[in-house]
Scaffold this motif. Structure first.
Motif, PDB file in Angstrom:
ATOM      1  N   ALA A 148       0.832  -1.207   0.000  1.00 38.49           N
ATOM      2  CA  ALA A 148       0.000   0.000   0.000  1.00 38.49           C
ATOM      3  C   ALA A 148       0.865   1.255   0.000  1.00 38.49           C
ATOM      4  O   ALA A 148       0.572   2.231  -0.701  1.00 38.49           O
TER       5      ALA A 148
ATOM      6  N   VAL B 223      -0.918   5.542   2.608  1.00 34.95           N
ATOM      7  CA  VAL B 223      -1.581   5.161   3.862  1.00 34.95           C
ATOM      8  C   VAL B 223      -1.889   6.410   4.681  1.00 34.95           C
ATOM      9  O   VAL B 223      -2.232   6.319   5.855  1.00 34.95           O
TER      10      VAL B 223
ATOM     11  N   ALA C 210      -7.507   5.133   3.147  1.00 34.56           N
ATOM     12  CA  ALA C 210      -6.084   4.835   3.025  1.00 34.56           C
ATOM     13  C   ALA C 210      -5.480   4.431   4.363  1.00 34.56           C
ATOM     14  O   ALA C 210      -4.532   3.644   4.407  1.00 34.56           O
TER      15      ALA C 210
ATOM     16  N   THR D 253      -6.375   0.504   4.800  1.00 33.10           N
ATOM     17  CA  THR D 253      -5.158  -0.296   4.640  1.00 33.10           C
ATOM     18  C   THR D 253      -4.915  -1.165   5.862  1.00 33.10           C
ATOM     19  O   THR D 253      -4.550  -2.338   5.741  1.00 33.10           O
TER      20      THR D 253
ATOM     21  N   LEU E 165     -10.743  -3.385   0.913  1.00 33.26           N
ATOM     22  CA  LEU E 165     -10.628  -2.099   0.220  1.00 33.26           C
ATOM     23  C   LEU E 165     -11.903  -1.772  -0.556  1.00 33.26           C
ATOM     24  O   LEU E 165     -12.318  -0.610  -0.615  1.00 33.26           O
TER      25      LEU E 165
ATOM     26  N   LEU F 134      -6.140  -1.587  -5.007  1.00 30.60           N
ATOM     27  CA  LEU F 134      -5.249  -0.596  -4.394  1.00 30.60           C
ATOM     28  C   LEU F 134      -5.148   0.643  -5.281  1.00 30.60           C
ATOM     29  O   LEU F 134      -5.204   1.785  -4.802  1.00 30.60           O
TER      30      LEU F 134
ATOM     31  N   TYR G  16      -6.446   4.485  -4.372  1.00 29.56           N
ATOM     32  CA  TYR G  16      -5.566   5.655  -4.507  1.00 29.56           C
ATOM     33  C   TYR G  16      -6.200   6.716  -5.407  1.00 29.56           C
ATOM     34  O   TYR G  16      -6.178   7.914  -5.082  1.00 29.56           O
TER      35      TYR G  16
END
Length: 295
Positions: free
Chosen positions: A155, A161, A170, A174, A202, A253, A257
């Motif tokens: 991550a 994070v 995040a 995470t 997630l 992931l 983001y």
């Protein structure tokens, strides 16, 4: 033992015929130029700190620096001991420990950032709960922590994070993915099932904003650590049953983001939106400010 993404990690597991935790242990030995015993000892120290940070606030409840939290974990423990809970022993213990760690963090106690201080309750909360209810040995949990660190590393390398960058999805997201993946391996899951669980987390927490009241890592952070712990257990159970998440962890992931970068500034740890902008939250901040000025 180097890997840049989950796909490469899974390939390593297949080539070496071992689990994610073992890959991470070997990687740390190589990077730190230390023996296996030394590396395991380092993680053992982190596990000791995690346990203390979860137990101490229950035994010695203290109000946080900002005055927003303190004593919640003790209340949950008392309720459990009286038989008044209904979520089940493992879930109840997990959310209690997760909330306790946040109390410790908010009173300037020592915690393990896993991956951040604001999300530090999830991993120890889940693993401590399983240790209690399943009789796990510390050695088993320490290996699970290496597994969790592999997910956290991915991550940090490929996304973020930080709540200020990607929102609470995040941070707590995470942490929950780390816990879910580690638990899946701990309970006999394959590397594929483990990362499947991380991806489920997630997906479930996608878009969660970061909106700390008064800019303090107290509320809603504490409640979200509890929710993250429960989410991790849910995802692990789903994955261990054989249910597959169609979107691979690497893609999930990347999606997390991308969503995080699109969140407005007000919803990324600035305390300018969400819970922090409600009338009650603003009033609480005003009262704290008045007390501070008077003192």
């Amino acid at each position: 033992m180097n890997f840049r993404n989950a796909q490469e990690l899974l390939l390593l597991c297949r080539e070496e015929k071992c689990l994610i935790s073992e890959i991470m242990i070997r990687r740390e030995c190589t990077l730190q130029e230390k023996t296996r015993e030394e590396v395991l000892g380092q993680m053992g120290k982190a596990w000791e700190i995690m346990q203390h940070s979860a137990h101490d606030p229950i035994q010695n409840p203290t109000r946080s620096m900002g005055g927003l939290i303190g004593g919640e974990a003790a209340l949950l423990t008392a309720s459990r001991l009286k038989g008044k809970t209904f979520c089940g022993e493992t879930v109840t213990r997990a959310i209690t420990y997760a909330m306790a760690v946040l109390e410790g963090n908010a009173t300037m106690g020592l915690v393990v950032a896993s991956p951040t201080a604001g999300s530090s309750g999830v991993v120890p909360g889940v693993l401590l709960a399983l240790k209690d209810t399943m009789g796990l040995e510390d050695e088993e949990v320490i290996r699970a922590l290496f597994h969790a660190s592999a997910v956290g590393y991915l991550a940090m390398r490929n996304a973020t994070v930080a709540g200020a960058v990607g929102g609470c999805q995040a941070e707590v997201g995470t942490a929950s993915a780390m816990a879910a993946s580690a638990v899946t391996e701990l309970l006999g899951g394959t590397p594929e099932q483990s990362l499947n669980a991380a991806s489920i987390v997630l997906m479930n927490m996608l878009g969660l904003v970061c909106d700390p009241i008064g800019g303090l890592v107290e509320c809603p952070c504490q409640m979200r650590n509890a929710a993250g712990a429960a989410n991790a257990l849910i995802a692990a159970e789903i994955s261990l049953s054989g249910v597959k998440q169609p979107i691979p962890f690497d893609e999930m992931l990347e999606a997390m983001y991308a969503v995080g970068k699109r969140l407005p500034q007000e919803l990324r740890e600035t305390a300018m939106g969400g819970c922090a902008a409600t009338p009650t939250a603003c009033a609480l901040c005003g009262k704290k400010h008045e007390r501070s000025q008077a003192s």
